[in-house]
Design an enzyme around this catalytic site. Structure first.
Site, PDB file in Angstrom:
ATOM      1  N   CYS A  80       0.836  -1.207   0.000  1.00  0.00           N
ATOM      2  CA  CYS A  80       0.000   0.000   0.000  1.00  0.00           C
ATOM      3  C   CYS A  80       0.867   1.252   0.000  1.00  0.00           C
ATOM      4  CB  CYS A  80      -0.941  -0.005   1.202  1.00  0.00           C
ATOM      5  SG  CYS A  80      -1.954   1.482   1.259  1.00  0.00           S
ATOM      6  N   CYS A 104      -0.554   4.135   2.101  1.00  0.00           N
ATOM      7  CA  CYS A 104      -0.394   4.014   3.559  1.00  0.00           C
ATOM      8  C   CYS A 104       1.049   4.278   3.977  1.00  0.00           C
ATOM      9  CB  CYS A 104      -0.731   2.607   4.057  1.00  0.00           C
ATOM     10  SG  CYS A 104      -2.048   1.796   3.216  1.00  0.00           S
ATOM     11  N   ASP A 105       1.997   3.751   3.217  1.00  0.00           N
ATOM     12  CA  ASP A 105       3.378   3.710   3.699  1.00  0.00           C
ATOM     13  C   ASP A 105       4.353   4.614   2.940  1.00  0.00           C
ATOM     14  OD1 ASP A 105       2.558   1.769   5.506  1.00  0.00           O
ATOM     15  OD2 ASP A 105       2.946   0.130   4.109  1.00  0.00           O
TER      16      ASP A 105
END
Ligand code: NAP
Length: 356
Positions: free
Chosen positions: A174, A177-178
């Site tokens: 992701c 997200c990261d």
């Protein structure tokens, strides 16, 4: 977050993506007082991409959900509508919509109509008799006359030992997200895959990375034309065709430090790249394991819709909506559409059972 449950629920909706919330909005407006299990906020769910609010919560701007055009919506409305229609609308200062915003708006809309929400996973079900029984991860059970399964799908992994070893230490599924983590900033990164997700992730990562290597096993991208053109034209993206990721390289102190790539057309063609991160974007698997075979599934483990153009499943009184039953369209808007359909199907089915 716990919601007051009634012991025997009329309708439980499992899942909190666009399908789940759309089903909840329709069911709540039909006064079915739906109870939504939106998923638990746990590290396990974070790693597997199954946190509440579904896959849209893991994306950036949503450009293709009808009603939310890209850019300044107020300016768009000013220029697109004749004055007599524009003046009937409140001014809008927003800038398009992001996936997380869209999901929060849907969740709030469902709440506004009286949906009750439990922030927990359903880990097991018993659909063998009615009322159905659902088992939350926090313990106990809840019974329901009718169930809508809208648990979506989550990201696939390659299954390499080195990929598993460096998960959360430079390997991720992701980018949104990261991607902004300090370890990835101004470094070279790899994205694996050739579909829209891979291009979207690669493009997103160019905000932080010095270079993004898009590694795809075939000789052309599967992504839609507009997305593929974006990747080809982005000066920070290098596409490696006919290439697969053979190994993630690293050490326990630094995490990921590189990758070993091999040619799919010529396994002797081996390349090593020094990179700080590896992002997988190679498709999805439906979240149906918790059903333990109690609904008919396709060979790819998607729920089968058993009636043409209806959301019915192999168990009478259980309906399915969204990506958990759809490996073909897989769009936020089609998931929302089938969520609406599932709520209407549930409402009519409950009425036929004499439950109002
Ligand atoms: P996808 O279209 O199924 O693409 C998956 C990609 O991963 C393919 O290129 C596939 O290669 C590759 N792949 C699969 N297994 C692999 C393996 N074991 N090793 C190496 N490569 C592997 O999935 P997606 O990109 O997640 O897109 C899913 C759906 O969502 C699509 O309908 C897409 O249009 C939509 N979507 C839309 C947007 C947008 O409009 N902004 C953004 C994201 C997704 P092959 O090509 O060789 O099969």
């Amino acid at each position: 977050m716990a919601a007051a449950t009634s012991g025997r629920e009329k309708l439980v909706i499992i899942g909190s993506g666009p399908a789940g919330w759309s089903a909840a909005i329709y069911a709540a407006r039909a006064q079915l007082s739906p109870l939504v299990y939106e998923g638990a906020i746990t590290e396990k769910n974070r790693l597997s991409g199954t946190l509440p609010l579904g896959q849209l919560a893991l994306t950036s701007e949503v450009e293709n959900f009808a009603g939310f055009p890209h850019g300044n919506l107020g300016a768009f409305l000013d220029s697109a509508l004749p004055a007599e229609r524009r003046q009937m609308m409140a001014p809008h200062a927003g800038e398009g919509v992001t996936g997380p915003e869209l999901m929060e708006l849907m969740r709030q809309q469902a709440l506004n109509f009286g949906t009750r929400i439990v922030t927990d996973d359903i880990t097991r079900v018993d659909f063998s008799k009615r009322p159905f029984t659902l088992f939350p991860s926090e313990g106990g059970s809840v019974t329901a006359e009718c169930v809508i399964v809208a648990t979506g799908a989550s990201a696939n992994w390659l299954g390499l030992e080195s990929e598993e070893h460096y998960k959360n230490r430079g390997v991720s599924a992701c980018a949104v997200c990261d991607g902004a983590l300090p370890r990835f900033r101004k470094r070279e990164l790899v994205v694996v895959g050739g579909g829209d997700s891979a291009v979207e992730e690669a493009t997103y990562l160019t905000k932080f990375a010095s270079r993004v290597h898009l590694v795809h096993r075939r000789d052309s991208l599967r992504a839609s034309k507009i997305m593929a053109t974006r990747a080809h034209e982005d000066p920070k993206i290098t596409i490696h065709f006919n290439t697969e990721l053979a190994e993630v390289l690293g050490d326990d102190a630094k995490g990921v430090t590189g990758v070993r790539l091999v040619g799919t057309d010529d396994p002797a063609r081996e390349t090593r790249l020094e990179v700080a991160g590896v992002f997988l974007a190679i498709g999805h698997t439906p979240n149906t394991a918790f059903l333990a075979g109690q609904l008919q599934l396709t060979p790819k483990q998607y729920i089968v819709w058993t009636k043409h153009f209806r959301t019915a499943t192999s168990v009478d009184g259980v309906f399915a909506a969204g990506d958990v039953a759809d490996d073909y369209y897989r769009q936020a808007i089609s998931a929302a559409g089938t969520g609406c359909m599932a709520a209407l199907d549930a409402e009519r089915w409950l009425a036929a059972q004499g439950v109002h």
